[in-house]
Design a protein around this motif. Structure first.
Motif, PDB file in Angstrom:
ATOM      1  N   HIS A  94       0.315  -0.900   0.412  1.00  0.00           N
ATOM      2  CA  HIS A  94      -0.187   0.004  -0.251  1.00  0.00           C
ATOM      3  C   HIS A  94       0.945   1.152  -0.360  1.00  0.00           C
ATOM      4  O   HIS A  94       1.046   2.421  -0.871  1.00  0.00           O
ATOM      5  CB  HIS A  94      -0.866   0.093   1.255  1.00  0.00           C
ATOM      6  N   VAL A  95       2.057   0.910   0.911  1.00  0.00           N
ATOM      7  CA  VAL A  95       2.960   2.715   1.139  1.00  0.00           C
ATOM      8  C   VAL A  95       3.525   2.371  -0.644  1.00  0.00           C
ATOM      9  O   VAL A  95       3.629   3.722  -0.651  1.00  0.00           O
ATOM     10  CB  VAL A  95       3.030   2.291   1.966  1.00  0.00           C
ATOM     11  N   ALA A  96       3.990   1.272  -0.983  1.00  0.00           N
ATOM     12  CA  ALA A  96       4.270   1.791  -2.326  1.00  0.00           C
ATOM     13  C   ALA A  96       3.378   2.210  -3.759  1.00  0.00           C
ATOM     14  O   ALA A  96       4.236   2.651  -4.358  1.00  0.00           O
ATOM     15  CB  ALA A  96       4.912   0.392  -2.356  1.00  0.00           C
ATOM     16  N   TRP A  97       2.166   1.796  -3.615  1.00  0.00           N
ATOM     17  CA  TRP A  97       1.720   2.277  -4.611  1.00  0.00           C
ATOM     18  C   TRP A  97       1.442   4.019  -4.283  1.00  0.00           C
ATOM     19  O   TRP A  97       1.485   4.453  -5.347  1.00  0.00           O
ATOM     20  CB  TRP A  97      -0.195   0.832  -4.629  1.00  0.00           C
ATOM     21  N   ARG A  98       1.327   3.931  -3.199  1.00  0.00           N
ATOM     22  CA  ARG A  98       0.611   5.386  -2.988  1.00  0.00           C
ATOM     23  C   ARG A  98       2.355   6.488  -2.935  1.00  0.00           C
ATOM     24  O   ARG A  98       2.080   7.121  -4.083  1.00  0.00           O
ATOM     25  CB  ARG A  98       0.176   5.402  -1.199  1.00  0.00           C
ATOM     26  N   THR A  99       3.350   5.244  -3.227  1.00  0.00           N
ATOM     27  CA  THR A  99       5.168   6.460  -3.201  1.00  0.00           C
ATOM     28  C   THR A  99       5.137   6.715  -4.974  1.00  0.00           C
ATOM     29  O   THR A  99       5.211   7.374  -5.159  1.00  0.00           O
ATOM     30  CB  THR A  99       5.890   5.871  -2.883  1.00  0.00           C
ATOM     31  N   ALA A 100       4.321   5.428  -5.761  1.00  0.00           N
ATOM     32  CA  ALA A 100       4.809   5.865  -6.736  1.00  0.00           C
ATOM     33  C   ALA A 100       3.407   6.934  -7.332  1.00  0.00           C
ATOM     34  O   ALA A 100       3.785   7.663  -8.540  1.00  0.00           O
ATOM     35  CB  ALA A 100       4.387   4.297  -7.634  1.00  0.00           C
ATOM     36  N   MET A 101       2.542   6.781  -6.794  1.00  0.00           N
ATOM     37  CA  MET A 101       1.726   7.890  -7.387  1.00  0.00           C
ATOM     38  C   MET A 101       2.173   9.553  -7.230  1.00  0.00           C
ATOM     39  O   MET A 101       2.090  10.233  -8.173  1.00  0.00           O
ATOM     40  CB  MET A 101       0.274   7.436  -6.428  1.00  0.00           C
ATOM     41  N   ALA A 102       2.670   9.384  -6.146  1.00  0.00           N
ATOM     42  CA  ALA A 102       2.368  10.259  -5.181  1.00  0.00           C
ATOM     43  C   ALA A 102       4.439  10.280  -6.614  1.00  0.00           C
ATOM     44  O   ALA A 102       4.199  12.507  -6.934  1.00  0.00           O
ATOM     45  CB  ALA A 102       3.297  10.285  -4.300  1.00  0.00           C
ATOM     46  N   GLU A 103       5.321  10.141  -6.435  1.00  0.00           N
ATOM     47  CA  GLU A 103       6.547  10.433  -7.472  1.00  0.00           C
ATOM     48  C   GLU A 103       6.387  11.303  -9.243  1.00  0.00           C
ATOM     49  O   GLU A 103       6.355  11.843  -9.185  1.00  0.00           O
ATOM     50  CB  GLU A 103       7.112   9.389  -7.128  1.00  0.00           C
ATOM     51  N   ALA A 104       5.009   9.886  -9.703  1.00  0.00           N
ATOM     52  CA  ALA A 104       4.098  10.148 -11.387  1.00  0.00           C
ATOM     53  C   ALA A 104       3.800  12.166 -11.238  1.00  0.00           C
ATOM     54  O   ALA A 104       3.905  12.402 -11.971  1.00  0.00           O
ATOM     55  CB  ALA A 104       3.678   9.350 -11.355  1.00  0.00           C
ATOM     56  N   ALA A 105       3.175  12.061  -9.872  1.00  0.00           N
ATOM     57  CA  ALA A 105       2.607  13.732  -9.670  1.00  0.00           C
ATOM     58  C   ALA A 105       2.975  14.306  -9.526  1.00  0.00           C
ATOM     59  O   ALA A 105       2.444  15.413  -9.623  1.00  0.00           O
ATOM     60  CB  ALA A 105       1.133  12.396  -9.345  1.00  0.00           C
ATOM     61  N   GLY A 106       4.063  14.183  -8.767  1.00  0.00           N
ATOM     62  CA  GLY A 106       5.253  15.320  -8.454  1.00  0.00           C
ATOM     63  C   GLY A 106       4.131  16.339  -7.126  1.00  0.00           C
ATOM     64  O   GLY A 106       4.183  16.905  -6.928  1.00  0.00           O
ATOM     65  N   THR A 107       3.696  14.767  -6.067  1.00  0.00           N
ATOM     66  CA  THR A 107       2.826  15.185  -4.904  1.00  0.00           C
ATOM     67  C   THR A 107       4.083  14.196  -3.478  1.00  0.00           C
ATOM     68  O   THR A 107       4.805  13.733  -4.150  1.00  0.00           O
ATOM     69  CB  THR A 107       1.778  15.472  -5.599  1.00  0.00           C
TER      70      THR A 107
END
Length: 242
Positions: A94-107
């Protein structure tokens, strides 16, 4: 009546919001908001475990599984929401998924949310549990790490490709509908003294348990729709069914 899928139902409900003139819509043209939807395939390969290994592994694919989401821009740092056709995404996964989302979106990960539809014929993504399974050597897999890594790459690529295609949000609509005779609170049969005699799980053949009342559940399906002009760009549905 012909057979319809849950996707047909959600598309129809989204259209209903539009046809009724966007009831309760809030003008957002001056807010500076824009939205970028994305989607990508997360269908697990044959032989992959389902529901954490509790049911037999995937033998064939009748309906491809997807991850669907959006990036909301213009309200501070980007907000990213994603729903996945899996049983669940837990712990470090779950942490890895949200981290990937954040990295890709710049957030930041705190501004990213991921939920799962929770059908059982799908992966139950827990990398930590998979390590415990690997140590035993004779248990069905829970989440293949290589496949999970592929899905994270697809997630990043989908978000990166979506953001340049963002469209202005002109209105935000909302809807509410009652769902009846679909969910229950895991019907529990108690004796006169209050002791639990029996209960039903995901499937039940006991007519006495099946005929009991739904019990206390949240019966309302809620929808929030983001419009660009008269087009519903994103419709978010949530139903907390048990």
């Amino acid at each position: 009546m012909g057979r319809s899928s849950r996707r047909d139902f959600l598309q129809a409900s989204a259209g209903g919001l539009l046809l009724t003139g966007i009831p309760g819509a809030i003008p957002a043209a001056s807010s500076g908001l824009s939205i970028a939807p994305f989607r990508f395939d997360v269908t697990a390969p044959r032989g992959h475990g389902c529901c954490g290994g509790w049911i037999k592994p995937i033998e064939a694919v009748d309906d491809a599984q997807e991850a669907i989401g959006y990036v909301l821009l213009g309200a501070g740092a980007p907000i990213v929401v994603c729903a996945v056709d899996w049983t669940g995404i837990l712990n470090s996964a779950h942490v890895a998924w949200r981290t990937a989302m954040a990295e890709a979106a710049g957030t930041t990960a705190e501004r990213c949310a991921v939920q799962c539809v929770h059908q059982h014929n799908a992966p139950f993504a827990c990398l930590d549990a998979q390590k415990l399974v690997d140590a035993q050597g004779d248990l069905p897999n829970i989440m293949l790490p290589d496949f999970f890594a592929v899905c994270l790459d697809r997630l990043r690529q989908a978000i990166t490709a979506a953001i340049p295609q963002a469209v202005p949000v002109t209105h935000v609509g909302q809807g509410l509908g009652r769902v009846e005779q679909v969910a229950s609170n895991r019907r529990i049969n108690r004796g006169p003294d209050g002791r639990i005699l029996s209960m039903r799980g995901s499937a039940c053949a006991d007519p006495k348990l099946r005929d009991m009342t739904e019990g206390l559940v949240d019966p309302e399906l809620r929808t929030v729709a983001f419009y660009s002009g008269d087009r519903a760009v994103v419709c978010c549905h949530i139903w907390i069914w048990r």
